[in-house]
Design an enzyme around this catalytic site. Structure first.
Site, PDB file in Angstrom:
ATOM      1  N   LYS A  13       0.809  -1.223   0.000  1.00 22.27           N
ATOM      2  CA  LYS A  13       0.000   0.000   0.000  1.00 22.27           C
ATOM      3  C   LYS A  13       0.845   1.277   0.000  1.00 22.27           C
ATOM      4  O   LYS A  13       0.440   2.255  -0.612  1.00 22.27           O
ATOM      5  CB  LYS A  13      -1.069   0.029   1.092  1.00 22.27           C
ATOM      6  CG  LYS A  13      -0.632  -0.226   2.455  1.00 22.27           C
ATOM      7  CD  LYS A  13      -1.809  -0.159   3.417  1.00 22.27           C
ATOM      8  CE  LYS A  13      -1.383  -0.454   4.822  1.00 22.27           C
ATOM      9  NZ  LYS A  13       0.031  -0.644   5.124  1.00 22.27           N
ATOM     10  N   ARG A  88      -6.850   2.410  10.907  1.00 23.01           N
ATOM     11  CA  ARG A  88      -6.400   1.047  11.142  1.00 23.01           C
ATOM     12  C   ARG A  88      -7.265   0.339  12.172  1.00 23.01           C
ATOM     13  O   ARG A  88      -7.036  -0.823  12.452  1.00 23.01           O
ATOM     14  CB  ARG A  88      -4.977   1.095  11.662  1.00 23.01           C
ATOM     15  CG  ARG A  88      -3.968   0.337  10.820  1.00 23.01           C
ATOM     16  CD  ARG A  88      -2.616   0.559  11.473  1.00 23.01           C
ATOM     17  NE  ARG A  88      -1.607  -0.269  10.905  1.00 23.01           N
ATOM     18  CZ  ARG A  88      -0.773   0.107   9.929  1.00 23.01           C
ATOM     19  NH1 ARG A  88      -0.874   1.302   9.418  1.00 23.01           N
ATOM     20  NH2 ARG A  88       0.136  -0.725   9.501  1.00 23.01           N
ATOM     21  N   ARG A 127      12.297  -7.201   1.598  1.00 16.27           N
ATOM     22  CA  ARG A 127      12.427  -5.740   1.643  1.00 16.27           C
ATOM     23  C   ARG A 127      13.572  -5.339   2.575  1.00 16.27           C
ATOM     24  O   ARG A 127      14.364  -4.447   2.264  1.00 16.27           O
ATOM     25  CB  ARG A 127      11.103  -5.106   2.118  1.00 16.27           C
ATOM     26  CG  ARG A 127      11.187  -3.598   2.284  1.00 16.27           C
ATOM     27  CD  ARG A 127       9.834  -2.948   2.295  1.00 16.27           C
ATOM     28  NE  ARG A 127       9.161  -3.065   3.580  1.00 16.27           N
ATOM     29  CZ  ARG A 127       7.919  -2.647   3.808  1.00 16.27           C
ATOM     30  NH1 ARG A 127       7.210  -2.140   2.818  1.00 16.27           N
ATOM     31  NH2 ARG A 127       7.371  -2.776   4.986  1.00 16.27           N
ATOM     32  N   ARG A 139      13.814  -1.131   8.059  1.00 15.61           N
ATOM     33  CA  ARG A 139      12.863  -0.699   9.086  1.00 15.61           C
ATOM     34  C   ARG A 139      12.969  -1.610  10.309  1.00 15.61           C
ATOM     35  O   ARG A 139      13.100  -2.827  10.171  1.00 15.61           O
ATOM     36  CB  ARG A 139      11.445  -0.769   8.519  1.00 15.61           C
ATOM     37  CG  ARG A 139      11.002   0.519   7.863  1.00 15.61           C
ATOM     38  CD  ARG A 139       9.697   0.368   7.160  1.00 15.61           C
ATOM     39  NE  ARG A 139       8.631  -0.212   7.965  1.00 15.61           N
ATOM     40  CZ  ARG A 139       7.376  -0.302   7.568  1.00 15.61           C
ATOM     41  NH1 ARG A 139       7.024   0.154   6.375  1.00 15.61           N
ATOM     42  NH2 ARG A 139       6.471  -0.856   8.340  1.00 15.61           N
ATOM     43  N   ARG A 150       2.449  -7.773  13.475  1.00 16.09           N
ATOM     44  CA  ARG A 150       1.766  -6.750  12.657  1.00 16.09           C
ATOM     45  C   ARG A 150       0.607  -7.375  11.898  1.00 16.09           C
ATOM     46  O   ARG A 150      -0.468  -6.788  11.770  1.00 16.09           O
ATOM     47  CB  ARG A 150       2.762  -6.113  11.672  1.00 16.09           C
ATOM     48  CG  ARG A 150       3.717  -5.137  12.364  1.00 16.09           C
ATOM     49  CD  ARG A 150       4.999  -4.941  11.578  1.00 16.09           C
ATOM     50  NE  ARG A 150       4.811  -4.369  10.263  1.00 16.09           N
ATOM     51  CZ  ARG A 150       5.713  -4.412   9.283  1.00 16.09           C
ATOM     52  NH1 ARG A 150       6.882  -5.011   9.486  1.00 16.09           N
ATOM     53  NH2 ARG A 150       5.456  -3.881   8.122  1.00 16.09           N
TER      54      ARG A 150
HETATM   55  P1  ADP Z   1       2.770  -1.622   7.389  1.00 13.36           P
HETATM   56  O1  ADP Z   1       1.356  -1.347   7.108  1.00 13.36           O
HETATM   57  O2  ADP Z   1       3.506  -2.147   6.202  1.00 13.36           O
HETATM   58  O3  ADP Z   1       2.955  -2.452   8.615  1.00 13.36           O
HETATM   59  P2  ADP Z   1       3.157   1.195   8.122  1.00 13.36           P
HETATM   60  O4  ADP Z   1       4.324   2.015   7.697  1.00 13.36           O
HETATM   61  O5  ADP Z   1       1.809   1.581   7.610  1.00 13.36           O
HETATM   62  O6  ADP Z   1       3.537  -0.286   7.739  1.00 13.36           O
HETATM   63  O7  ADP Z   1       3.073   1.188   9.739  1.00 13.36           O
HETATM   64  C1  ADP Z   1       4.184   0.842  10.548  1.00 13.36           C
HETATM   65  C2  ADP Z   1       3.772   0.823  12.017  1.00 13.36           C
HETATM   66  O8  ADP Z   1       3.364   2.133  12.440  1.00 13.36           O
HETATM   67  C3  ADP Z   1       2.579  -0.082  12.369  1.00 13.36           C
HETATM   68  O9  ADP Z   1       2.944  -1.420  12.548  1.00 13.36           O
HETATM   69  C4  ADP Z   1       2.078   0.583  13.664  1.00 13.36           C
HETATM   70  O10 ADP Z   1       2.861   0.252  14.779  1.00 13.36           O
HETATM   71  C5  ADP Z   1       2.271   2.063  13.374  1.00 13.36           C
HETATM   72  N1  ADP Z   1       1.063   2.672  12.746  1.00 13.36           N
HETATM   73  C6  ADP Z   1       0.956   3.146  11.472  1.00 13.36           C
HETATM   74  N2  ADP Z   1      -0.270   3.630  11.242  1.00 13.36           N
HETATM   75  C7  ADP Z   1      -0.977   3.454  12.393  1.00 13.36           C
HETATM   76  C8  ADP Z   1      -2.308   3.726  12.780  1.00 13.36           C
HETATM   77  N3  ADP Z   1      -3.190   4.284  11.920  1.00 13.36           N
HETATM   78  N4  ADP Z   1      -2.691   3.403  14.041  1.00 13.36           N
HETATM   79  C9  ADP Z   1      -1.835   2.845  14.904  1.00 13.36           C
HETATM   80  N5  ADP Z   1      -0.568   2.556  14.611  1.00 13.36           N
HETATM   81  C10 ADP Z   1      -0.125   2.841  13.360  1.00 13.36           C
END
Ligand code: ADP
Length: 193
Positions: A13, A88, A127, A139, A150
C-alpha cells in the site's frame, strides 16, 4: 479526490499510495511515515512510539487520530489525499468520519489491496534484505518476528474495516498479488485516474 488504501502490512500500500498520489497530484499521507519521524526524535514520546512499532503493535488511537487531524489542517490536502495506513481500527474510522463530516467532505473510495497473508512474510524479509544491500537501514519492524505481530494486529483490528467501508458503499477491491505495475493499473481503472 479523497482516498484510503487499505491492506495488510507488506501488501504494497505504501508504494501504491505514492504512485496514485503522484498521478493525481494530491498529498500522500502515511501514518507509518509520520510515526517513524516521531519515533526518530529523542523525546520520551518518540521512544514510546518506537517501542510500540518495534513490538508490531498499534500506536494508540488518540495519538494517531490527533496526528492525522492536524495533518488534515494543512493547505496541501485541499485538492485531496491518499491515506496510507489510516484508519487502522474502527475507532479511527469513526473519528475520521467525524472529521470529514465537520468539513462537509466525503471519501471518494476506499481501495482494499487483497493479498495472500502466507506470502507476505517473504516480501517483508526481502524488503529488509534489499534495504541493507543498498546500504540503507532496514525498518526496525521488518523482521519475521515483528511481522507476525503486525499481521495479527491487522487481522484482528484493521480487517473489520473492509466490511465497515463496504457497508458505506465506498469499498473497491483490487488483487494485490499482481506485479506492482499491474496493481497500479488496476487501482487507476477502479478510480478512473
Ligand atoms: P505496514 O502497514 O507495512 O505495517 P506502516 O508504515 O503503515 O507499515 O506502519 C508501521 C507501524 O506504524 C505499524 O505497525 C504501527 O505500529 C504504526 N502505525 C501506522 N499507522 C498506524 C495507525 N493508523 N494506528 C496505529 N498505529 C499505526
Amino acid at each position: 479526490m479523497r482516498l484510503i488504501l487499505l491492506g495488510a502490512p507488506g501488501s504494497g500500500k505504501g508504494t501504491q499510495a505514492e504512485r496514485i498520489a503522484s498521478r493525481l497530484a494530491i498529498a500522500h499521507l502515511s501514518t507509518g511515515e509520520m510515526l517513524r519521524v516521531a519515533a526518530a526524535s529523542k523525546s520520551a514520546f518518540g521512544r514510546d512510539v518506537q517501542a510500540v512499532i518495534e513490538r508490531g503493535d498499534l500506536v494508540s488511537d488518540d495519538i494517531v487520530v490527533k496526528i492525522v487531524a492536524e495533518r488534515l489542517q494543512k493547505d496541501d490536502v485541499k485538492s485531496g489525499y491518499v491515506l496510507d495506513g489510516f484508519p487502522r481500527t474502527v475507532a479511527q474510522a469513526t473519528a475520521l468520519d467525524k472529521v470529514l463530516a465537520d468539513r462537509g467532505e466525503k471519501l471518494d473510495a476506499v481501495i482494499e489491496l487483497k493479498v495472500v497473508a502466507a506470502d507476505l512474510v517473504e516480501r517483508i524479509v526481502a524488503r529488509a534484505t534489499q534495504a541493507k544491500a543498498c546500504g540503507k537501514e532496514a525498518r526496525a519492524d521488518d523482521n519475521a518476528k515483528t511481522f507476525i505481530m503486525r499481521l495479527h494486529a491487522y487481522e484482528e483490528l484493521t480487517a473489520p474495516l473492509v466490511d465497515y467501508y463496504r457497508s458505506k458503499a465506498v469499498l473497491k477491491s483490487v488483487d494485490g498479488m499482481q506485479s506492482m505495475d499491474a496493481v497500479t493499473a488496476a487501482i487507476r481503472r477502479t478510480i478512473g485516474a
